[in-house]
Design a protein around this motif. Structure first.
Motif, PDB file in Angstrom:
ATOM      1  N   TYR A  28      -1.117  16.267   4.192  1.00  0.00           N
ATOM      2  CA  TYR A  28      -1.334  17.673   4.529  1.00  0.00           C
ATOM      3  C   TYR A  28      -1.355  18.542   3.280  1.00  0.00           C
ATOM      4  N   SER A  29      -0.515  18.223   2.318  1.00  0.00           N
ATOM      5  CA  SER A  29      -0.527  18.962   1.048  1.00  0.00           C
ATOM      6  C   SER A  29      -1.849  18.751   0.324  1.00  0.00           C
ATOM      7  N   ALA A  30      -2.352  17.521   0.344  1.00  0.00           N
ATOM      8  CA  ALA A  30      -3.619  17.221  -0.320  1.00  0.00           C
ATOM      9  C   ALA A  30      -4.759  17.986   0.351  1.00  0.00           C
ATOM     10  N   LEU A  31      -4.772  18.026   1.677  1.00  0.00           N
ATOM     11  CA  LEU A  31      -5.831  18.762   2.382  1.00  0.00           C
ATOM     12  C   LEU A  31      -5.779  20.248   2.051  1.00  0.00           C
ATOM     13  N   ARG A  32      -4.589  20.823   2.009  1.00  0.00           N
ATOM     14  CA  ARG A  32      -4.455  22.246   1.652  1.00  0.00           C
ATOM     15  C   ARG A  32      -4.945  22.482   0.229  1.00  0.00           C
ATOM     16  N   LEU A  33      -4.630  21.555  -0.676  1.00  0.00           N
ATOM     17  CA  LEU A  33      -5.092  21.681  -2.060  1.00  0.00           C
ATOM     18  C   LEU A  33      -6.615  21.631  -2.113  1.00  0.00           C
ATOM     19  N   TYR A  34      -7.226  20.646  -1.444  1.00  0.00           N
ATOM     20  CA  TYR A  34      -8.684  20.549  -1.414  1.00  0.00           C
ATOM     21  C   TYR A  34      -9.297  21.845  -0.887  1.00  0.00           C
ATOM     22  N   GLU A  35      -8.752  22.358   0.219  1.00  0.00           N
ATOM     23  CA  GLU A  35      -9.293  23.590   0.807  1.00  0.00           C
ATOM     24  C   GLU A  35      -9.164  24.768  -0.148  1.00  0.00           C
ATOM     25  N   SER A  36      -8.049  24.846  -0.876  1.00  0.00           N
ATOM     26  CA  SER A  36      -7.857  25.960  -1.818  1.00  0.00           C
ATOM     27  C   SER A  36      -8.848  25.889  -2.982  1.00  0.00           C
ATOM     28  N   LEU A  37      -9.388  24.703  -3.241  1.00  0.00           N
ATOM     29  CA  LEU A  37     -10.359  24.515  -4.326  1.00  0.00           C
ATOM     30  C   LEU A  37     -11.805  24.630  -3.841  1.00  0.00           C
ATOM     31  N   GLY A  38     -11.977  24.953  -2.549  1.00  0.00           N
ATOM     32  CA  GLY A  38     -13.323  25.166  -2.023  1.00  0.00           C
ATOM     33  C   GLY A  38     -13.906  24.003  -1.245  1.00  0.00           C
ATOM     34  N   PHE A  39     -13.180  22.893  -1.118  1.00  0.00           N
ATOM     35  CA  PHE A  39     -13.657  21.766  -0.321  1.00  0.00           C
ATOM     36  C   PHE A  39     -13.609  22.146   1.150  1.00  0.00           C
ATOM     37  N   ARG A  40     -14.464  21.480   1.948  1.00  0.00           N
ATOM     38  CA  ARG A  40     -14.374  21.644   3.393  1.00  0.00           C
ATOM     39  C   ARG A  40     -14.451  20.269   4.026  1.00  0.00           C
ATOM     40  N   GLU A  41     -13.832  20.143   5.189  1.00  0.00           N
ATOM     41  CA  GLU A  41     -13.824  18.861   5.888  1.00  0.00           C
ATOM     42  C   GLU A  41     -15.226  18.541   6.374  1.00  0.00           C
ATOM     43  N   SER A  42     -15.681  17.320   6.086  1.00  0.00           N
ATOM     44  CA  SER A  42     -17.027  16.925   6.493  1.00  0.00           C
ATOM     45  C   SER A  42     -17.018  15.773   7.492  1.00  0.00           C
ATOM     46  N   GLY A  43     -15.858  15.210   7.745  1.00  0.00           N
ATOM     47  CA  GLY A  43     -15.773  14.130   8.722  1.00  0.00           C
ATOM     48  C   GLY A  43     -14.348  13.643   8.841  1.00  0.00           C
ATOM     49  N   ARG A  44     -14.085  12.951   9.941  1.00  0.00           N
ATOM     50  CA  ARG A  44     -12.733  12.457  10.183  1.00  0.00           C
ATOM     51  C   ARG A  44     -12.836  11.204  11.036  1.00  0.00           C
TER      52      ARG A  44
END
Length: 69
Positions: A28-44
């Motif tokens: 969850y920390s990694a996902l928040r970090l990715y999102e703060s850097l402009g990444f968006r979820e593209s699949g799961r």
């Protein structure tokens, strides 16, 4: 893979950036970090990783590196 996820993954690969994360509190920390850097979820992929009776999702994130028009 559903058509929407396949299209998003193709876009991520075309943009040159595809990353994955999985499991535990760091997940969850990694996902928040990715999102703060402009990444968006593209699949799961649901319940992709199994550790004993625990199941974790595999999440694909993308960052569009194409120059703005």
């Amino acid at each position: 893979m559903c058509p929407r996820a396949a299209r998003a993954r193709g876009e991520a690969e075309a943009a040159g950036e595809l990353s994955g994360a999985r499991g535990g509190g760091a997940f969850y920390s990694a996902l928040r970090l990715y999102e703060s850097l402009g990444f968006r979820e593209s699949g799961r992929l649901l319940a992709f990783v199994a550790v004993g009776t625990l199941r974790f999702d595999k999440v694909f994130c993308m960052l569009d590196l194409r120059p703005e028009q």
